[in-house]
Motif scaffolding. Structure first.
Motif, PDB file in Angstrom:
ATOM      1  N   ILE A 164       0.839  -1.205   0.000  1.00  0.00           N
ATOM      2  CA  ILE A 164       0.000   0.000   0.000  1.00  0.00           C
ATOM      3  C   ILE A 164       0.871   1.250   0.000  1.00  0.00           C
ATOM      4  O   ILE A 164       0.615   2.217  -0.738  1.00  0.00           O
ATOM      5  N   HIS A 165       1.922   1.240   0.816  1.00  0.00           N
ATOM      6  CA  HIS A 165       2.823   2.390   0.859  1.00  0.00           C
ATOM      7  C   HIS A 165       3.542   2.570  -0.474  1.00  0.00           C
ATOM      8  O   HIS A 165       3.650   3.685  -0.995  1.00  0.00           O
ATOM      9  N   ARG A 166       4.032   1.474  -1.042  1.00  0.00           N
ATOM     10  CA  ARG A 166       4.741   1.550  -2.317  1.00  0.00           C
ATOM     11  C   ARG A 166       3.838   2.114  -3.407  1.00  0.00           C
ATOM     12  O   ARG A 166       4.215   3.042  -4.131  1.00  0.00           O
ATOM     13  N   ASP A 167       2.635   1.555  -3.511  1.00  0.00           N
ATOM     14  CA  ASP A 167       1.734   1.991  -4.576  1.00  0.00           C
ATOM     15  C   ASP A 167       1.199   3.396  -4.317  1.00  0.00           C
ATOM     16  O   ASP A 167       0.941   4.153  -5.258  1.00  0.00           O
ATOM     17  N   GLY A 168       1.045   3.742  -3.041  1.00  0.00           N
ATOM     18  CA  GLY A 168       0.608   5.098  -2.715  1.00  0.00           C
ATOM     19  C   GLY A 168       1.645   6.131  -3.110  1.00  0.00           C
ATOM     20  O   GLY A 168       1.315   7.197  -3.654  1.00  0.00           O
ATOM     21  N   LEU A 169       2.921   5.830  -2.855  1.00  0.00           N
ATOM     22  CA  LEU A 169       3.985   6.744  -3.248  1.00  0.00           C
ATOM     23  C   LEU A 169       4.092   6.856  -4.759  1.00  0.00           C
ATOM     24  O   LEU A 169       4.347   7.938  -5.303  1.00  0.00           O
ATOM     25  N   THR A 170       3.886   5.732  -5.454  1.00  0.00           N
ATOM     26  CA  THR A 170       3.925   5.758  -6.911  1.00  0.00           C
ATOM     27  C   THR A 170       2.809   6.644  -7.453  1.00  0.00           C
ATOM     28  O   THR A 170       3.019   7.449  -8.369  1.00  0.00           O
ATOM     29  N   ALA A 171       1.610   6.516  -6.875  1.00  0.00           N
ATOM     30  CA  ALA A 171       0.487   7.355  -7.298  1.00  0.00           C
ATOM     31  C   ALA A 171       0.776   8.826  -7.006  1.00  0.00           C
ATOM     32  O   ALA A 171       0.457   9.706  -7.823  1.00  0.00           O
ATOM     33  N   ALA A 172       1.389   9.101  -5.857  1.00  0.00           N
ATOM     34  CA  ALA A 172       1.730  10.490  -5.524  1.00  0.00           C
ATOM     35  C   ALA A 172       2.741  11.051  -6.517  1.00  0.00           C
ATOM     36  O   ALA A 172       2.655  12.217  -6.926  1.00  0.00           O
ATOM     37  N   ALA A 173       3.704  10.218  -6.909  1.00  0.00           N
ATOM     38  CA  ALA A 173       4.713  10.663  -7.875  1.00  0.00           C
ATOM     39  C   ALA A 173       4.078  10.969  -9.229  1.00  0.00           C
ATOM     40  O   ALA A 173       4.431  11.967  -9.882  1.00  0.00           O
ATOM     41  N   ARG A 174       3.128  10.134  -9.669  1.00  0.00           N
ATOM     42  CA  ARG A 174       2.464  10.382 -10.947  1.00  0.00           C
ATOM     43  C   ARG A 174       1.659  11.692 -10.878  1.00  0.00           C
ATOM     44  O   ARG A 174       1.646  12.484 -11.824  1.00  0.00           O
ATOM     45  N   TRP A 175       0.981  11.899  -9.767  1.00  0.00           N
ATOM     46  CA  TRP A 175       0.221  13.132  -9.599  1.00  0.00           C
ATOM     47  C   TRP A 175       1.151  14.339  -9.618  1.00  0.00           C
ATOM     48  O   TRP A 175       0.840  15.365 -10.234  1.00  0.00           O
ATOM     49  N   TRP A 176       2.290  14.210  -8.947  1.00  0.00           N
ATOM     50  CA  TRP A 176       3.251  15.315  -8.869  1.00  0.00           C
ATOM     51  C   TRP A 176       3.776  15.672 -10.253  1.00  0.00           C
ATOM     52  O   TRP A 176       3.975  16.854 -10.566  1.00  0.00           O
ATOM     53  N   GLN A 177       4.004  14.677 -11.100  1.00  0.00           N
ATOM     54  CA  GLN A 177       4.483  14.956 -12.447  1.00  0.00           C
ATOM     55  C   GLN A 177       3.470  15.774 -13.244  1.00  0.00           C
ATOM     56  O   GLN A 177       3.842  16.528 -14.137  1.00  0.00           O
ATOM     57  N   GLU A 178       2.189  15.621 -12.910  1.00  0.00           N
ATOM     58  CA  GLU A 178       1.150  16.398 -13.590  1.00  0.00           C
ATOM     59  C   GLU A 178       0.946  17.765 -12.948  1.00  0.00           C
ATOM     60  O   GLU A 178       0.249  18.610 -13.514  1.00  0.00           O
ATOM     61  N   HIS A 179       1.556  17.980 -11.776  1.00  0.00           N
ATOM     62  CA  HIS A 179       1.435  19.251 -11.054  1.00  0.00           C
ATOM     63  C   HIS A 179       2.832  19.695 -10.603  1.00  0.00           C
ATOM     64  O   HIS A 179       3.130  19.762  -9.408  1.00  0.00           O
TER      65      HIS A 179
END
Length: 205
Positions: A164-179
């Motif tokens: 959950i932590h790994r995938d949550g960080l990955t999702a945060a990174a993808r969001w950050w790339q868009e912002h």
């Protein structure tokens, strides 16, 4: 003024590093299937024949590039997880190290966490093996913190939390790339609010 001075001939390890550097953007941006050894050779300033002197196939080159970027990511995260301080402080440092890797090694992160993994069965198997090895190493680094929280690192509950932590960080990174206007610190704060809450609640008072 032109000179007839001979060009310095690169040694084998140096040329190999050039090929790995040229291959990273090709695999990261185009994906395994669309990557071209011809483009990689041209980007490295060598012929395909020279490329094959160092790598027997596109798959062999892909595996080497993948392994190199995995080691760089583990080095980033390992230093943070081995740092001094409370568990919460180490986890914040680890989240920051992960996002710093995304920021400083965007192509490496894109290769390791692609939107679409390789379709080729052999390449996909190697990509999954690298991901599994990364998870194993990180679980080892997190083992002491897990035990302090009353979790056996190899238990289903612990493995699920790590995922959950790994995938949550990955999702945060993808969001950050868009912002990209959002600071890394703000993304770390958001990740801690979302991800530390569950694990932190297990910590002994």
């Amino acid at each position: 003024m032109a000179t007839n001075a001979p060009r310095t001939r690169l040694k084998g390890p140096q040329r190999r590093e050039l090929l790995l550097a040229a291959a990273l953007p090709e695999f990261a941006k185009r994906g395994y299937e669309a990557a071209s050894l011809g483009r990689i050779a041209r980007a490295a300033g060598v012929t395909r024949t020279v490329l094959y002197d160092h790598f027997a196939s596109k798959h062999a080159l892909f595996v080497d590039v993948l392994g190199s970027e995995q080691r760089a990511l583990i080095e980033h995260l390992g230093a943070a997880l081995r740092s001094e301080g409370t568990t919460e402080e180490r986890w914040r440092a680890t989240f920051d190290a992960y996002l710093r890797f995304v920021q400083e090694h965007p192509l490496g992160w894109q290769l390791l966490f692609p939107s679409h993994p390789p379709v080729d069965p052999q390449a996909q198997s190697d990509w999954r093996a690298v991901r599994a090895d990364s998870n194993r190493v990180l679980a080892q680094l997190l083992a002491a913190d897990a035990r302090r929280a009353g979790l056996e690192p190899e238990s289903v509950r612990a493995r699920a939390l790590f995922a959950i932590h790994r995938d949550g960080l990955t999702a945060a990174a993808r969001w950050w790339q868009e912002h990209p206007h959002v600071s890394r610190e703000e993304v770390v704060d958001a990740a801690m609010a979302a991800l530390w809450t569950g694990f932190g609640g297990l910590q002994p008072s």
